[in-house]
Each structure stands twice: as structure tokens, then as C-alpha cells.
Design a protein around this motif. Structure first.
Motif, PDB file in Angstrom:
ATOM      1  N   LEU A 119       0.822  -1.213   0.000  1.00 27.76           N
ATOM      2  CA  LEU A 119       0.000   0.000   0.000  1.00 27.76           C
ATOM      3  C   LEU A 119       0.854   1.260   0.000  1.00 27.76           C
ATOM      4  O   LEU A 119       0.582   2.198  -0.758  1.00 27.76           O
ATOM      5  CB  LEU A 119      -0.912   0.023   1.227  1.00 27.76           C
ATOM      6  CG  LEU A 119      -2.006  -1.030   1.257  1.00 27.76           C
ATOM      7  CD1 LEU A 119      -2.714  -0.996   2.591  1.00 27.76           C
ATOM      8  CD2 LEU A 119      -2.988  -0.804   0.120  1.00 27.76           C
ATOM      9  N   LEU A 120       1.849   1.275   0.829  1.00 31.32           N
ATOM     10  CA  LEU A 120       2.625   2.513   0.985  1.00 31.32           C
ATOM     11  C   LEU A 120       3.601   2.716  -0.173  1.00 31.32           C
ATOM     12  O   LEU A 120       3.702   3.820  -0.722  1.00 31.32           O
ATOM     13  CB  LEU A 120       3.362   2.527   2.320  1.00 31.32           C
ATOM     14  CG  LEU A 120       2.444   2.636   3.545  1.00 31.32           C
ATOM     15  CD1 LEU A 120       3.243   2.498   4.830  1.00 31.32           C
ATOM     16  CD2 LEU A 120       1.689   3.978   3.532  1.00 31.32           C
ATOM     17  N   GLY A 139       4.064   0.355  -2.947  1.00 33.65           N
ATOM     18  CA  GLY A 139       3.792  -0.336  -4.204  1.00 33.65           C
ATOM     19  C   GLY A 139       4.732  -1.506  -4.409  1.00 33.65           C
ATOM     20  O   GLY A 139       5.572  -1.805  -3.559  1.00 33.65           O
ATOM     21  N   ILE A 140       4.587  -2.168  -5.537  1.00 28.14           N
ATOM     22  CA  ILE A 140       5.401  -3.361  -5.787  1.00 28.14           C
ATOM     23  C   ILE A 140       6.447  -3.115  -6.880  1.00 28.14           C
ATOM     24  O   ILE A 140       7.253  -3.966  -7.182  1.00 28.14           O
ATOM     25  CB  ILE A 140       4.505  -4.570  -6.186  1.00 28.14           C
ATOM     26  CG1 ILE A 140       3.631  -4.268  -7.406  1.00 28.14           C
ATOM     27  CG2 ILE A 140       3.652  -5.009  -5.010  1.00 28.14           C
ATOM     28  CD1 ILE A 140       2.784  -5.454  -7.866  1.00 28.14           C
ATOM     29  N   LEU A 200       9.550  -5.681 -10.622  1.00 34.49           N
ATOM     30  CA  LEU A 200       8.924  -5.619  -9.304  1.00 34.49           C
ATOM     31  C   LEU A 200       9.954  -5.907  -8.227  1.00 34.49           C
ATOM     32  O   LEU A 200      10.962  -6.574  -8.480  1.00 34.49           O
ATOM     33  CB  LEU A 200       7.767  -6.627  -9.195  1.00 34.49           C
ATOM     34  CG  LEU A 200       6.595  -6.454 -10.155  1.00 34.49           C
ATOM     35  CD1 LEU A 200       5.481  -7.430  -9.793  1.00 34.49           C
ATOM     36  CD2 LEU A 200       6.058  -5.030 -10.150  1.00 34.49           C
ATOM     37  N   GLN A 216      -6.300   4.433 -10.767  1.00 40.39           N
ATOM     38  CA  GLN A 216      -6.098   4.540  -9.318  1.00 40.39           C
ATOM     39  C   GLN A 216      -5.542   3.245  -8.746  1.00 40.39           C
ATOM     40  O   GLN A 216      -4.610   3.241  -7.947  1.00 40.39           O
ATOM     41  CB  GLN A 216      -7.428   4.859  -8.619  1.00 40.39           C
ATOM     42  CG  GLN A 216      -7.749   6.349  -8.590  1.00 40.39           C
ATOM     43  CD  GLN A 216      -9.050   6.612  -7.846  1.00 40.39           C
ATOM     44  OE1 GLN A 216     -10.097   6.144  -8.268  1.00 40.39           O
ATOM     45  NE2 GLN A 216      -8.984   7.351  -6.764  1.00 40.39           N
ATOM     46  N   VAL A 217      -6.164   2.127  -9.174  1.00 41.26           N
ATOM     47  CA  VAL A 217      -5.740   0.826  -8.658  1.00 41.26           C
ATOM     48  C   VAL A 217      -4.290   0.539  -9.067  1.00 41.26           C
ATOM     49  O   VAL A 217      -3.465   0.140  -8.245  1.00 41.26           O
ATOM     50  CB  VAL A 217      -6.688  -0.296  -9.147  1.00 41.26           C
ATOM     51  CG1 VAL A 217      -6.118  -1.672  -8.856  1.00 41.26           C
ATOM     52  CG2 VAL A 217      -8.063  -0.138  -8.495  1.00 41.26           C
ATOM     53  N   GLY A 251      -1.959   2.680  -9.969  1.00 40.06           N
ATOM     54  CA  GLY A 251      -1.071   3.636  -9.293  1.00 40.06           C
ATOM     55  C   GLY A 251      -0.764   3.167  -7.886  1.00 40.06           C
ATOM     56  O   GLY A 251       0.393   3.128  -7.453  1.00 40.06           O
ATOM     57  N   LEU A 252      -1.824   2.763  -7.188  1.00 39.57           N
ATOM     58  CA  LEU A 252      -1.659   2.297  -5.814  1.00 39.57           C
ATOM     59  C   LEU A 252      -0.780   1.044  -5.771  1.00 39.57           C
ATOM     60  O   LEU A 252       0.160   0.942  -4.989  1.00 39.57           O
ATOM     61  CB  LEU A 252      -3.042   2.021  -5.230  1.00 39.57           C
ATOM     62  CG  LEU A 252      -3.187   1.885  -3.720  1.00 39.57           C
ATOM     63  CD1 LEU A 252      -4.637   2.062  -3.309  1.00 39.57           C
ATOM     64  CD2 LEU A 252      -2.672   0.570  -3.198  1.00 39.57           C
ATOM     65  N   LEU A 253      -1.101   0.083  -6.640  1.00 42.71           N
ATOM     66  CA  LEU A 253      -0.383  -1.193  -6.613  1.00 42.71           C
ATOM     67  C   LEU A 253       1.086  -1.035  -6.978  1.00 42.71           C
ATOM     68  O   LEU A 253       1.962  -1.602  -6.348  1.00 42.71           O
ATOM     69  CB  LEU A 253      -1.037  -2.182  -7.579  1.00 42.71           C
ATOM     70  CG  LEU A 253      -2.437  -2.662  -7.193  1.00 42.71           C
ATOM     71  CD1 LEU A 253      -3.012  -3.493  -8.317  1.00 42.71           C
ATOM     72  CD2 LEU A 253      -2.381  -3.458  -5.898  1.00 42.71           C
ATOM     73  N   LEU A 254       1.337  -0.273  -8.040  1.00 35.93           N
ATOM     74  CA  LEU A 254       2.712  -0.206  -8.542  1.00 35.93           C
ATOM     75  C   LEU A 254       3.576   0.715  -7.693  1.00 35.93           C
ATOM     76  O   LEU A 254       4.711   0.374  -7.355  1.00 35.93           O
ATOM     77  CB  LEU A 254       2.713   0.248 -10.000  1.00 35.93           C
ATOM     78  CG  LEU A 254       2.144  -0.782 -10.986  1.00 35.93           C
ATOM     79  CD1 LEU A 254       2.069  -0.200 -12.386  1.00 35.93           C
ATOM     80  CD2 LEU A 254       2.985  -2.062 -10.986  1.00 35.93           C
ATOM     81  N   ASP A 255       3.023   1.883  -7.342  1.00 37.64           N
ATOM     82  CA  ASP A 255       3.872   2.880  -6.685  1.00 37.64           C
ATOM     83  C   ASP A 255       3.463   3.216  -5.260  1.00 37.64           C
ATOM     84  O   ASP A 255       4.137   4.009  -4.594  1.00 37.64           O
ATOM     85  CB  ASP A 255       3.893   4.152  -7.542  1.00 37.64           C
ATOM     86  CG  ASP A 255       4.445   3.861  -8.935  1.00 37.64           C
ATOM     87  OD1 ASP A 255       5.499   3.194  -9.000  1.00 37.64           O
ATOM     88  OD2 ASP A 255       3.823   4.244  -9.945  1.00 37.64           O
ATOM     89  N   GLY A 256       2.354   2.635  -4.794  1.00 33.02           N
ATOM     90  CA  GLY A 256       1.932   2.901  -3.426  1.00 33.02           C
ATOM     91  C   GLY A 256       1.362   4.295  -3.281  1.00 33.02           C
ATOM     92  O   GLY A 256       1.266   5.042  -4.249  1.00 33.02           O
ATOM     93  N   ILE A 257       0.983   4.636  -2.051  1.00 39.68           N
ATOM     94  CA  ILE A 257       0.345   5.932  -1.829  1.00 39.68           C
ATOM     95  C   ILE A 257       1.264   6.887  -1.077  1.00 39.68           C
ATOM     96  O   ILE A 257       0.924   8.046  -0.857  1.00 39.68           O
ATOM     97  CB  ILE A 257      -0.999   5.783  -1.061  1.00 39.68           C
ATOM     98  CG1 ILE A 257      -0.798   5.023   0.258  1.00 39.68           C
ATOM     99  CG2 ILE A 257      -2.024   5.076  -1.929  1.00 39.68           C
ATOM    100  CD1 ILE A 257      -2.092   4.912   1.077  1.00 39.68           C
ATOM    101  N   ARG A 258       2.428   6.435  -0.687  1.00 41.98           N
ATOM    102  CA  ARG A 258       3.352   7.305   0.056  1.00 41.98           C
ATOM    103  C   ARG A 258       3.867   8.399  -0.882  1.00 41.98           C
ATOM    104  O   ARG A 258       4.113   8.147  -2.064  1.00 41.98           O
ATOM    105  CB  ARG A 258       4.529   6.477   0.572  1.00 41.98           C
ATOM    106  CG  ARG A 258       5.225   7.104   1.763  1.00 41.98           C
ATOM    107  CD  ARG A 258       6.586   6.511   1.999  1.00 41.98           C
ATOM    108  NE  ARG A 258       6.606   5.109   2.404  1.00 41.98           N
ATOM    109  CZ  ARG A 258       6.580   4.691   3.680  1.00 41.98           C
ATOM    110  NH1 ARG A 258       6.472   5.554   4.664  1.00 41.98           N
ATOM    111  NH2 ARG A 258       6.665   3.404   3.967  1.00 41.98           N
ATOM    112  N   ALA A 259       4.019   9.587  -0.322  1.00 47.64           N
ATOM    113  CA  ALA A 259       4.538  10.692  -1.119  1.00 47.64           C
ATOM    114  C   ALA A 259       5.995  10.420  -1.480  1.00 47.64           C
ATOM    115  O   ALA A 259       6.751   9.894  -0.661  1.00 47.64           O
ATOM    116  CB  ALA A 259       4.424  11.994  -0.343  1.00 47.64           C
TER     117      ALA A 259
END
Lengths: 196, 196
Positions: free
Chosen positions: A189-190, A192-193, B146, B184-185, B187-195
Motif C-alpha cells: 500500500l505505501l 507499491g510493488i 517488481l 487509481q488501482v 497507481g496504488l499497486l505499482l507505486d503505493g500511496i506514500r509521497a
């Protein structure tokens, strides 16, 4: 007050609840009769009534086993203080802990559709929980910890969608421990992969 | 060959299927009788039998509406060639497209438990699908796209757990479009949500 002759060993309310939650999940709450509960628990209907007032009370007690600890994590996170990202991490970790520790109860909660007063109460609690988490996500965006293009509501939904899906394959005591699972989920989540 | 007098307009098999899939999801496949299908469709039992051989055939046709396009994406991804990360992205995008376009059918598929031959067939297909995706995740790890600490099987489960959870809140034509949701999905999966 006496226990029915058909009972092989003393039953506590907790054990009745464990059985009922299983039956509710297999047959659906609406499809479960006292006859089913009696068969599954080995208790006579009158013994069941000795412990509880009716089917809906069993549902409520079952849902509380999932909701009480979940809702408490909102207060825990507030009490932690500090950056929102840390509080979000706490919420995610505790959610995974509760899910894995109380799998049948969380499964019951996630199957609720809102046909009875108790089910509508549970849905309201879930909405309040999701709203509180979305608020922490938004705070984490505002403090600069999360990407500015993150939509708080959708992200909270996707995050808990992922976590809640764990119930479909997780078997307590086998494979990944709850701690490792939480590490994997938070890592994904934070950060990504994608390879750095 | 004649249509029952109680039918208000001509029914096609596709429309019977739409109704059946709805009823299966509401009542469960085991809990659905021909009486229920007759009531929900406005067709007499004999008219229903004019279109299909039995309840299990309706289930199979319904599940195919989700499984056929999903399984086809495995072949599509293979045909694409190129880096595994691009093929994984294709699989995720197409899965979200199919889920949002065929929501009732995918919901039926995701509720399957394996009590009948048809359900066991559907579970086998789902397992084959998950395995194929996990293999692409592993390839993407191996090619360095990955992170090396990504566990392919758990990641594939979490990724599709997140995607499949979309069925619980997504309403076609309202809010986020399937394309934006896929962005969105991913983006979240590949790069996460952390700034960054």
C-alpha cells in the motif's frame, strides 16, 4: 434453568455464539431457523432460549465480536497522536490482527446486507469506521505523507477491500503469520510493488 | 414452442439469464427454486424449460459470462509479449473492465462455493486464472520490474482481492469511470500511496 438432557457437555454463551456465527455464514441469517441452531449446537430450543432472547440477539452479539474491537482502533489511533501516516499504519495493522484473530465474526460482519434493525446498525458502524479511516487518509495527504493525487474515500475503500479479501484464503495457524501479512499489505500500500 | 400466456413481452435467453443471476446472488444458488425463477422472470416453468435444460445450465451460462472474458485475458496478455510488467498491467486493467461491465456475473462467480459440478468447474477456472497471474507477477519480479521481496502468490491474491472488492461499492454509470478506477488501482499497486 436446567440443561437439556440431549446436551453432551456444558455449553457457554460463547460457544453457542461460535456455532451460530458459523451457521449464519453458511445459510445466511434469514435462512437460519432455530431448528438449524439447535441441530448445529446439539442444544434443545429451550436451552438456547435459556441463553438468549432470540435469533437477532445472537446476530448482534456475533457482530459485536467484530465491531467492538474494530471501532476501538479508531480511538486507539486518535490516542496515539503524531503524524497521520503513523495512525493510518496502526489502523491497518490492527484491522489485519482483528480479521485474522476473529475471522468468523469479521466474515459475518462483511456479509451483512441490512435486512434487520441489527444489520442496519452494523452497516452504520461500518460506514462510521470507513469514514474515520478516510479522514485519517485525508490528513495524511494534507500533511504531505501521502501523494497529493490520492483520493481519500476511494483509497480507504480499496485498502480495506484488499484487507477484507484476506478472509477468502487466510487460514489461522497456517502459512503467513498476521504480522508478516500486515508487513506485506503495508509495504504494498505505501510503496507499491514496482522495483525502486 | 409457444410462449406462455402470462408473459408480457418476448423473453430471450439472455434476459432470463440476467434475472436468474440476480436471484442466484440474492438467494444463493442452492436456495433458488424454479418457482423463484418463474416469479422473478414472469415466465411459466414450462417456458423456462423451453429455453434451458435446468437450473445448473443457467448457472453455467451465467458463470461463463464472467469466466470466458477473464480467461481470454490470459491469452491476450501472452499475445502482447514484451516485459511481464506490461502484461500484468494489461491483466489488471482488463479485469477491472470486465468486473465493471459484467458486475452481476462477476459477483456470481465470486460467490461460488463449489457445491455442484458446475461450481467446482468455476473454482478450477478461477484457480487457473490466479495461477497464471501469479506466474506473470513472478516473471515481473525476475525481470527486475517488481521488488525482489514481493511474494508472487500473496501479491496476486491481494491485488485481485482489492480489485474484486470494487463490486461492493461500484455502481455502473455513477462516480468514477472504469478507466479512472483502473488508473487509481494500478497507481496504488505499482507505486503505493506514500509521497515521493
Amino acid at each position: 434453568m436446567s440443561v437439556s438432557a440431549g446436551v453432551r457437555e456444558p455449553y457457554t454463551l460463547q460457544r453457542l455464539l461460535d456455532v451460530a456465527v458459523q451457521v449464519f455464514t453458511e445459510r445466511g441469517y434469514d435462512g437460519t431457523s432455530f431448528q438449524h441452531l439447535s441441530q448445529a449446537s446439539g442444544l434443545s430450543k429451550s436451552s438456547i432460549y435459556h441463553h438468549i432472547e432470540g435469533k437477532e440477539q445472537l446476530l448482534r452479539l456475533g457482530l459485536e465480536q467484530a465491531l467492538d474491537p474494530l471501532m476501538a482502533t479508531i480511538t486507539e489511533a486518535e490516542a496515539l497522536g503524531g503524524p497521520a501516516i503513523g495512525r493510518l499504519e496502526h489502523l491497518v495493522r490492527r484491522n489485519i490482527e482483528i480479521l485474522t484473530e476473529r475471522l468468523p465474526y469479521v466474515t459475518l460482519l462483511l456479509n451483512v446486507h441490512g435486512n434487520t434493525e441489527t444489520e442496519r446498525w452494523a452497516l452504520e458502524q461500518r460506514r462510521a469506521y470507513n469514514k474515520a479511516v478516510a479522514a485519517v487518509v485525508q490528513e495524511a495527504v494534507d500533511e504531505g505523507s501521502l501523494r497529493a493525487d490520492v483520493d481519500a474515500k476511494t483509497t480507504a475503500r480499496l485498502v480495506f477491500g484488499m484487507i477484507n479479501s484476506v478472509r477468502e484464503w487466510y487460514r489461522p495457524g497456517r502459512g503467513t503469520s498476521p504480522e508478516k501479512l500486515a508487513d506485506q499489505v503495508l509495504g504494498l500500500l505505501l510503496d507499491g510493488i514496482r522495483a525502486g
